[in-house]
Scaffold this active site. Structure first.
Site, PDB file in Angstrom:
ATOM      1  N   GLU A 226       0.852  -1.194   0.000  1.00 44.33           N
ATOM      2  CA  GLU A 226       0.000   0.000   0.000  1.00 44.33           C
ATOM      3  C   GLU A 226       0.888   1.243   0.000  1.00 44.33           C
ATOM      4  O   GLU A 226       0.634   2.196  -0.709  1.00 44.33           O
ATOM      5  CB  GLU A 226      -0.935   0.003   1.223  1.00 44.33           C
ATOM      6  CG  GLU A 226      -1.821   1.257   1.263  1.00 44.33           C
ATOM      7  CD  GLU A 226      -2.883   1.245   2.337  1.00 44.33           C
ATOM      8  OE1 GLU A 226      -3.244   0.163   2.843  1.00 44.33           O
ATOM      9  OE2 GLU A 226      -3.380   2.342   2.684  1.00 44.33           O
ATOM     10  N   ARG A 304      -7.477   2.882  13.111  1.00 42.65           N
ATOM     11  CA  ARG A 304      -8.352   1.722  12.913  1.00 42.65           C
ATOM     12  C   ARG A 304      -8.345   0.823  14.158  1.00 42.65           C
ATOM     13  O   ARG A 304      -9.350   0.212  14.484  1.00 42.65           O
ATOM     14  CB  ARG A 304      -7.975   0.934  11.648  1.00 42.65           C
ATOM     15  CG  ARG A 304      -9.007  -0.125  11.274  1.00 42.65           C
ATOM     16  CD  ARG A 304      -8.762  -0.725   9.892  1.00 42.65           C
ATOM     17  NE  ARG A 304      -9.326   0.080   8.827  1.00 42.65           N
ATOM     18  CZ  ARG A 304     -10.610   0.020   8.414  1.00 42.65           C
ATOM     19  NH1 ARG A 304     -11.448  -0.834   8.966  1.00 42.65           N
ATOM     20  NH2 ARG A 304     -11.042   0.797   7.455  1.00 42.65           N
ATOM     21  N   GLU A 707     -10.588  -8.303   4.128  1.00 43.81           N
ATOM     22  CA  GLU A 707      -9.918  -8.371   5.427  1.00 43.81           C
ATOM     23  C   GLU A 707     -10.709  -9.043   6.558  1.00 43.81           C
ATOM     24  O   GLU A 707     -10.116  -9.753   7.376  1.00 43.81           O
ATOM     25  CB  GLU A 707      -9.538  -6.954   5.886  1.00 43.81           C
ATOM     26  CG  GLU A 707      -8.529  -6.269   4.999  1.00 43.81           C
ATOM     27  CD  GLU A 707      -8.460  -4.773   5.286  1.00 43.81           C
ATOM     28  OE1 GLU A 707      -9.375  -4.045   4.865  1.00 43.81           O
ATOM     29  OE2 GLU A 707      -7.505  -4.358   5.959  1.00 43.81           O
TER      30      GLU A 707
HETATM   31  N1  MTE Z   1      -6.144 -11.614  -1.384  1.00 43.27           N
HETATM   32  C1  MTE Z   1      -5.079 -12.001  -2.121  1.00 43.27           C
HETATM   33  N2  MTE Z   1      -5.157 -13.158  -2.812  1.00 43.27           N
HETATM   34  N3  MTE Z   1      -3.935 -11.267  -2.151  1.00 43.27           N
HETATM   35  C2  MTE Z   1      -3.807 -10.091  -1.447  1.00 43.27           C
HETATM   36  O1  MTE Z   1      -2.770  -9.445  -1.490  1.00 43.27           O
HETATM   37  N4  MTE Z   1      -4.901  -8.503   0.098  1.00 43.27           N
HETATM   38  C3  MTE Z   1      -5.917  -8.332   1.134  1.00 43.27           C
HETATM   39  C4  MTE Z   1      -7.283  -8.784   0.627  1.00 43.27           C
HETATM   40  N5  MTE Z   1      -7.188 -10.076   0.006  1.00 43.27           N
HETATM   41  C5  MTE Z   1      -4.929  -9.662  -0.649  1.00 43.27           C
HETATM   42  C6  MTE Z   1      -6.096 -10.457  -0.680  1.00 43.27           C
HETATM   43  C7  MTE Z   1      -6.049  -6.971   1.619  1.00 43.27           C
HETATM   44  S1  MTE Z   1      -4.975  -6.431   2.785  1.00 43.27           S
HETATM   45  C8  MTE Z   1      -7.045  -6.132   1.191  1.00 43.27           C
HETATM   46  S2  MTE Z   1      -7.221  -4.590   1.830  1.00 43.27           S
HETATM   47  C9  MTE Z   1      -7.996  -6.549   0.162  1.00 43.27           C
HETATM   48  O2  MTE Z   1      -7.726  -7.843  -0.339  1.00 43.27           O
HETATM   49  C10 MTE Z   1      -7.949  -5.528  -0.977  1.00 43.27           C
HETATM   50  O3  MTE Z   1      -8.719  -5.878  -2.051  1.00 43.27           O
HETATM   51  P1  MTE Z   1     -10.301  -5.584  -2.128  1.00 43.27           P
HETATM   52  O4  MTE Z   1     -10.473  -4.185  -1.667  1.00 43.27           O
HETATM   53  O5  MTE Z   1     -10.588  -5.800  -3.540  1.00 43.27           O
HETATM   54  O6  MTE Z   1     -10.943  -6.557  -1.199  1.00 43.27           O
HETATM   55  N1  HPA Z   2      -7.598   0.893   5.709  1.00 46.15           N
HETATM   56  C1  HPA Z   2      -6.635   0.460   4.871  1.00 46.15           C
HETATM   57  N2  HPA Z   2      -5.757   1.248   4.336  1.00 46.15           N
HETATM   58  C2  HPA Z   2      -5.824   2.544   4.623  1.00 46.15           C
HETATM   59  C3  HPA Z   2      -6.785   3.045   5.483  1.00 46.15           C
HETATM   60  C4  HPA Z   2      -7.726   2.178   6.053  1.00 46.15           C
HETATM   61  O1  HPA Z   2      -8.611   2.564   6.826  1.00 46.15           O
HETATM   62  N3  HPA Z   2      -6.578   4.358   5.586  1.00 46.15           N
HETATM   63  C5  HPA Z   2      -5.505   4.617   4.815  1.00 46.15           C
HETATM   64  N4  HPA Z   2      -5.050   3.530   4.236  1.00 46.15           N
HETATM   65 MO1  MOS Z   3      -5.241  -3.921   3.039  1.00 47.63          MO
HETATM   66  S1  MOS Z   3      -4.138  -3.904   4.764  1.00 47.63           S
HETATM   67  O1  MOS Z   3      -6.119  -2.471   3.509  1.00 47.63           O
HETATM   68  O2  MOS Z   3      -4.080  -3.425   1.933  1.00 47.63           O
END
Ligand code: MTE
Ligand code: HPA
Ligand code: MOS
Length: 760
Positions: A226, A304, A707
């Site tokens: 990120e 958070r 998550e």
């Molecule tokens: N799933 C896979 N296969 N690989 C990843 O890196 N990252 C996770 C989750 N699932 C991840 C994953 C994290 S930290 C987040 S925030 C969300 O996917 C982000 O994607 P989304 O917003 O589309 O759910």
């Molecule tokens: N979640 C995940 N990533 C972020 C956030 C949050 O609330 N704020 C800034 N980056």
């Molecule tokens: Mo997920 S820790 O918000 O990339």
């Protein structure tokens, strides 16, 4: 509904940074980093390295054309350390050479002389030395002083939760290409293309419009990309600009593990007050967040944590203090759950201790205090449509918790050294970036004249299936085959000013932006159809299965005809749309507001078997009842739940990040850092979708899934505690995660009475 990427993945055809076809004359970077966790750079000797054949240049902080600064929230992190180093692994110099091996060989010839300064690795010690990155942040509600006087039972204690290595399969990396006119194009393995663009703009001094960042997909990010993809892309960009050559940087696994931050370890003090029948009245907690040597995303992560202080429970009187503590470790960063899991571990520990005190099972207290509709969180938002209790009760209905408990009691009576343990883990996770302005996204949709569709958003595919979901959105709105829809790379030139793919919100935000853009196009297309059909009432026209219907009756016009006609009639076949989550706000002074668009709820049931002679254990099953809203891709959602559960269990059990007192990472390889493999993974994972849940705030009534299920993993910790207690029924096992086999063995056979500490 399958994830289309998986076919390419299995064939080895999917491309990651290291697979991209590279231009002629490509140069490679190896990064020289600090061997010392804190100190003053007295001298740096690059002469021998420079003389290695094939080395093109070595850059240090002095060579950076713009600002030597990559801090996102707080400007406290240099791209290349200039005078002071703050952690082992902090980049000091960039070696650029004709190939990776030469770059590394030369890098190893660099020497640095560092005058040592005191090293801090512990957040409580950081606080004592005044090393806070931010002033303490306090969330509170009710009247705590008065509440304590109403309590029949008050328990106090301390918890520790450890770090976690992201271990994305694809390590950090980037390729930078110089463009004509002094611009730069960068391929980066990042969750945040705009963050990379902004960082490169800052360190090169170029305006953002001269920096193009492109992301095809990631081999995993889990939060680790990120913010922390920025540095590597910036190093490649700076080198490419100065040398006017394409430059590639891929971190070898061990360097990635040493140089990048991880999930934040937390140390916490809690005090929990209840009535004698288990109603929680008061909760006080102090979170000591081990931020590492720079802020990175720590302030947002601490927020958070504070938002998730009370997990799925209603607690009327709360005081939660968050301390962002600066230590000499690599800056810790986003990791699936983003500080939420750390908070939930503490409240669950407090409840566990209260249950011991009251002589009841923890799950009686858990169930009794689950959020009801309309209950308020400490920061003022109400739990509207709380599914906390429904999930719990549906799980109970399906699996009969009482019966499972009885089975375990029988097993434990019959077995002397093998003990089973059971735990429940409710989860309530807020969906939205806690920083309100970040809750926006945009989409650019092209319908090409052959009727195929291309979609650009800033959503980054990292295995979570967001591309498949966005494809579904377009295919649904246009009512065309999914094969007609292509998801383009995430590119800052096509989609600007984007938030990172994070906070589980990518499908919601980018999906909704795509939905709006597609609907705008549908309106234009209906006008075209009305013209072709020579009718006035274009609202009676609909698109279904690639055919045009008028007054619900099939016409002779199909999707392809319609697009051809629209094009010939000079209709605009491209649309751009922005989506901004409505209704959310947060008052940063009062620390009150409606921070989240909605909440994701669920309950997990975890059973373990512990070998009390060896300390070894197995996770027998994890069964969850989870609120997915109305899932529109159950296969992907189930996969996300399974992956998150295993990752959460890993964090709580066998994944142990160890730094020594000099700030050196001891677990910097897969021989010393253990992650769950298929043998360690639960023998059974049953994912149940809560029925009749609709969520208008999510895309197509679904709920974010990336998550939240990670936190079911916390149940494994308490299931193990219960198994330990079945073997040796004493109070006071430490709330210290990860609960490795070694730790269990030491606890089972040593005197472990823990003195109570009180929050101050
Ligand atoms: N799933 C896979 N296969 N690989 C990843 O890196 N990252 C996770 C989750 N699932 C991840 C994953 C994290 S930290 C987040 S925030 C969300 O996917 C982000 O994607 P989304 O917003 O589309 O759910
Ligand atoms: N979640 C995940 N990533 C972020 C956030 C949050 O609330 N704020 C800034 N980056
Ligand atoms: Mo997920 S820790 O918000 O990339």
């Amino acid at each position: 509904m399958k994830n289309y990427d998986s076919i390419q993945h299995v064939r080895g055809e999917s491309q990651f940074i290291d697979d991209l076809i590279v231009p002629e004359g490509l140069l490679y970077i190896s990064v020289f980093y600090s061997p010392s966790a804190h100190g003053k750079i007295k001298s740096l000797d690059i002469s021998e390295a420079l003389s290695v054949e094939g080395v093109k240049a070595i850059f240090t902080s002095k060579d950076i054309p713009g600002e030597n600064q990559i801090g996102g929230i707080i400007q406290d992190e240099e791209l290349l350390a200039a005078e002071i180093v703050k952690f082992i692994g902090e980049p000091i110099a960039i070696v650029v050479a004709v190939n990776a091996r030469t770059a590394r060989k030369a890098r190893n010839k660099i020497t640095v002389e560092i005058e040592s300064l005191p090293v801090i690795t512990d957040p409580r010690e950081a606080l004592k030395k005044g090393e806070l990155i931010l002033p303490p942040r306090i969330f509170s509600c009710g009247d705590l002083d008065n509440a304590w006087t109403q309590c029949d039972v008050i328990v106090e204690g301390k918890t520790e939760s450890g770090g976690q290595e992201h271990l994305y399969l694809e390590t950090q990396g980037a390729i930078a290409l110089p463009l004509e006119g002094g611009g730069i194009k960068v391929y980066s393995s990042t969750q945040g293309p705009t963050a990379v663009q902004r960082t490169i703009s800052r360190v090169t001094g170029l305006p953002m419009n001269k920096v193009e960042v492109d992301v095809l997909r990631l081999g995993g990010g889990f939060g680790g990309k990120e913010d922390q993809a920025n540095a590597w892309a910036a190093m490649a960009a700076v080198s490419a600009l100065i040398l006017k050559k394409p430059v590639k940087l891929i971190l070898p696994r061990q360097e990635d593990m040493r140089m990048t931050g991880k999930r934040h370890p937390y140390s916490s003090d809690f005090k929990l007050g209840l009535t004698k029948d288990g109603k929680i009245l008061a909760y006080e907690v102090i979170f000591y967040q081990n931020a590492g040597a720079a802020a990175d995303l720590s302030p947002a992560i601490l927020d958070r944590t504070l938002f998730h202080t009370t997990n799925s429970y209603y607690i009327p009187n709360v005081k939660a203090t968050g301390l962002c503590c600066r230590t000499n470790l690599p800056p810790n960063t986003a990791f699936r759950g983003f500080g939420g899991p750390q908070a939930m571990f503490v409240i669950e520990s407090a409840i566990y201790k209260a249950a011991e005190q009251l002589g009841v099972d923890a799950y009686e207290i858990q169930r009794k205090n689950l959020l009801n509709d309309g209950d308020q969180f400490p920061y003022g938002q109400k739990a509207i449509n709380s599914h906390a209790k429904v999930c719990w009760d549906e799980l109970d209905k399906k699996y009969d918790i009482g019966k499972e408990k009885k089975k375990i009691e029988d097993y434990n009576l019959k077995n002397k050294v093998s003990k089973k343990g059971l735990a429940l883990m409710p989860v309530c996770f807020g969906i939205s970036f806690t920083n309100t302005f970040m809750n926006q996204a945009s989409a650019l949709v092209h319908i090409y004249s052959d009727s195929s569709v291309g979609i650009s958003t800033a959503a980054v595919e990292m295995g979570q299936g967001v591309n498949a979901k966005i494809r579904q959105v377009a295919s649904e709105i246009f009512s065309i085959s999914i094969d007609k829809v292509k998801i383009e790379t995430s590119n800052t030139t096509r989609v600007a000013n984007s938030s990172p793919t994070a906070a589980s919100s990518a499908a919601d935000l980018n999906g909704k932006a795509t939905e709006i853009a597609c609907k705008n196009l549908v309106e234009r297309l209906k006008n075209v159809a009305a013209e072709i059909l020579n009718v006035q009432d274009h609202d009676k026209i609909s698109l279904k299965d690639e055919t045009i219907f008028y007054k619900e009756i099939k016409t002779q016009i199909d999707w392809k005809d319609l697009i051809t006609n629209a094009f010939l009639k000079r209709t605009n076949l491209s649309a751009q749309a922005q989506y901004a989550t409505p209704g959310i706000f947060f008052d940063k002074e009062k620390l009150k507001g409606k921070a989240f668009s909605y909440f994701s709820y669920g309950t997990g049931l975890v059973e373990v078997t512990l070998d009390c002679l060896l300390g070894k254990y197995e996770i027998n099953y994890v069964k969850i009842m989870h609120d997915f809203g109305k899932s529109f891709n159950p296969i992907i959602d189930k996969g996300q739940a399974e992956g998150a559960i295993v990752q959460g269990i890993g964090w709580m059990t066998i994944e142990e990040v160890i730094y020594n007192s000099e700030g050196k990472l001891l677990t910097d390889a897969l021989s010393t850092y253990k992650v769950p493999d298929i043998n360690f993974a639960p023998k059974e994972i049953e994912v149940n979708f809560l029925e009749n849940s609709f969520n208008p705030m999510g895309i197509f009534n679904s709920k974010a899934i990336g998550e939240p299920p990670l936190m079911y993993g916390i149940g494994a910790f308490f299931a193990l505690m219960n198994a330990m207690k079945a073997f040796r029924p004493v109070k006071g096992y430490k709330f210290s995660a990860p609960l490795t086999p070694e730790k269990i063995l030491l606890s089972l056979y040593s005197n472990i009475k823990e003195p109570a500490t009180s929050p101050t």
